[in-house]
Motif scaffolding. Structure first.
Motif, mmCIF file in Angstrom:
data_model
loop_
_atom_site.group_PDB
_atom_site.id
_atom_site.type_symbol
_atom_site.label_atom_id
_atom_site.label_comp_id
_atom_site.label_asym_id
_atom_site.label_seq_id
_atom_site.Cartn_x
_atom_site.Cartn_y
_atom_site.Cartn_z
ATOM 1 N N ASN A 77 -12.098 -130.696 44.821
ATOM 2 C CA ASN A 77 -11.880 -130.782 43.222
ATOM 3 C C ASN A 77 -11.203 -129.858 42.824
ATOM 4 O OD1 ASN A 77 -13.583 -132.858 42.820
ATOM 5 N ND2 ASN A 77 -15.244 -131.679 41.826
ATOM 6 N N VAL A 78 -10.187 -129.776 41.908
ATOM 7 C CA VAL A 78 -9.350 -128.870 41.226
ATOM 8 C C VAL A 78 -9.345 -129.070 39.631
ATOM 9 C CG1 VAL A 78 -7.538 -128.874 43.370
ATOM 10 C CG2 VAL A 78 -7.473 -130.651 41.421
ATOM 11 N N LYS A 79 -9.290 -127.827 39.051
ATOM 12 C CA LYS A 79 -9.197 -127.742 37.824
ATOM 13 C C LYS A 79 -7.996 -128.112 37.145
ATOM 14 C CE LYS A 79 -12.841 -124.063 36.961
ATOM 15 N NZ LYS A 79 -13.818 -124.695 37.964
ATOM 16 N N CYS A 80 -7.855 -128.962 36.105
ATOM 17 C CA CYS A 80 -6.727 -129.461 35.703
ATOM 18 C C CYS A 80 -6.790 -129.237 34.202
ATOM 19 C CB CYS A 80 -6.285 -130.772 35.976
ATOM 20 S SG CYS A 80 -6.222 -131.106 37.548
ATOM 21 N N VAL A 81 -5.526 -128.922 33.525
ATOM 22 C CA VAL A 81 -5.385 -128.728 32.139
ATOM 23 C C VAL A 81 -4.564 -129.826 31.670
ATOM 24 C CG1 VAL A 81 -5.199 -127.330 29.825
ATOM 25 C CG2 VAL A 81 -6.289 -126.477 31.855
ATOM 26 N N THR B 88 -4.761 -122.790 40.246
ATOM 27 C CA THR B 88 -5.041 -122.547 41.574
ATOM 28 C C THR B 88 -6.599 -122.366 41.951
ATOM 29 O OG1 THR B 88 -3.058 -121.233 41.774
ATOM 30 C CG2 THR B 88 -4.693 -120.438 43.276
ATOM 31 N N PRO B 89 -7.027 -122.858 42.893
ATOM 32 C CA PRO B 89 -8.546 -122.897 43.313
ATOM 33 C C PRO B 89 -9.145 -121.386 43.738
ATOM 34 C CG PRO B 89 -7.605 -124.731 44.254
ATOM 35 C CD PRO B 89 -6.308 -124.012 43.870
ATOM 36 N N GLU B 90 -10.454 -120.981 43.469
ATOM 37 C CA GLU B 90 -10.704 -119.795 43.854
ATOM 38 C C GLU B 90 -10.440 -119.364 45.047
ATOM 39 O OE1 GLU B 90 -14.650 -118.322 42.744
ATOM 40 O OE2 GLU B 90 -14.466 -119.325 40.879
ATOM 41 N N PHE B 91 -10.459 -120.363 46.006
ATOM 42 C CA PHE B 91 -10.435 -119.914 47.556
ATOM 43 C C PHE B 91 -8.852 -119.778 47.754
ATOM 44 C CE2 PHE B 91 -11.111 -124.557 47.099
ATOM 45 C CZ PHE B 91 -9.898 -125.112 47.608
ATOM 46 N N PHE B 92 -8.008 -119.861 46.816
ATOM 47 C CA PHE B 92 -6.669 -119.481 47.067
ATOM 48 C C PHE B 92 -6.372 -118.542 46.080
ATOM 49 C CE2 PHE B 92 -5.528 -123.997 48.656
ATOM 50 C CZ PHE B 92 -5.789 -123.959 49.955
#
Length: 189
Positions: A16-20, A69-73
């Motif tokens: 999953n990625v966060k998108c606005v 940007t995902p937390e793990f990046f």
């Protein structure tokens, strides 16, 4: 996606990625659980990467959303990878860290992340191959628990190669013999 039926790619792209969303997108209100036709501008959603990629690639005029940007990046992980890539537990960050990273970087232009991932992968690959030569002591077990799926595949290939070399060095393959055609030629002359 590299190969439609590649299970490792499917699993990596399911992250999953966060998108606005920057504009209203007709027909996607169901993503938010709404009953309207359009997904409203300003909506912030966690969606699978494969869906985000499809939305970006199939919009004719502009990219309809910003992918965070995902937390793990993020900076914390990047700094840890810069400091000592071999000690970072990538399994806790993202089980398919490097494979997902390659997909993510195809969609998002982030040269800094690309450099960090390349340097980290090289350092970790060298350490992984060193562990394949050590024969599996307790340090190897601890190290294996920190590897992502791509690195585990490489470790397995390295172990198989190491075992083959060891077997060859022990001459377990038997003596090298002349080909039967050569023996027939010798008899004929």
């Amino acid at each position: 996606m590299e190969d439609y039926y590649d299970i490792d790619s499917i699993l990596a792209e399911d992250q999953n990625v966060k998108c606005v969303f920057q504009k209203n997108i007709p027909g996607l209100a169901w993503l938010e659980g709404g009953h309207d036709d359009a997904l409203k501008a300003g909506s912030r959603l966690d969606i699978p990467f494969w869906l985000a990629r499809e939305l970006v690639e199939h919009m004719e005029d502009t990219v309809p959303m910003d992918i965070e940007t995902p937390e793990f990046f993020g900076p914390k992980v990047r700094n840890a990878l810069r400091a000592d890539a071999t000690t970072v537990d990538l399994t806790k960050q993202c089980p398919n860290f490097f494979r997902f990273g390659t997909f993510y970087l195809q969609l998002v232009d982030d040269m800094a992340l690309s450099g960090v991932m390349e340097t980290a992968f090289k350092a970790r690959l060298q350490m992984t191959m060193d562990h394949t030569q050590s024969g599996g002591n307790s340090n190897t077990t601890d190290y294996l628990n920190r590897l992502d799926e791509t690195e585990r595949e490489l470790y397995k290939a390295g172990m198989e190669s190491s075992a083959s070399i060891h077997q060859w060095n022990q001459q377990s393959f038997g003596r090298i013999r002349s080909a039967s055609e050569m023996l027939l030629k010798r008899k004929a002359t």
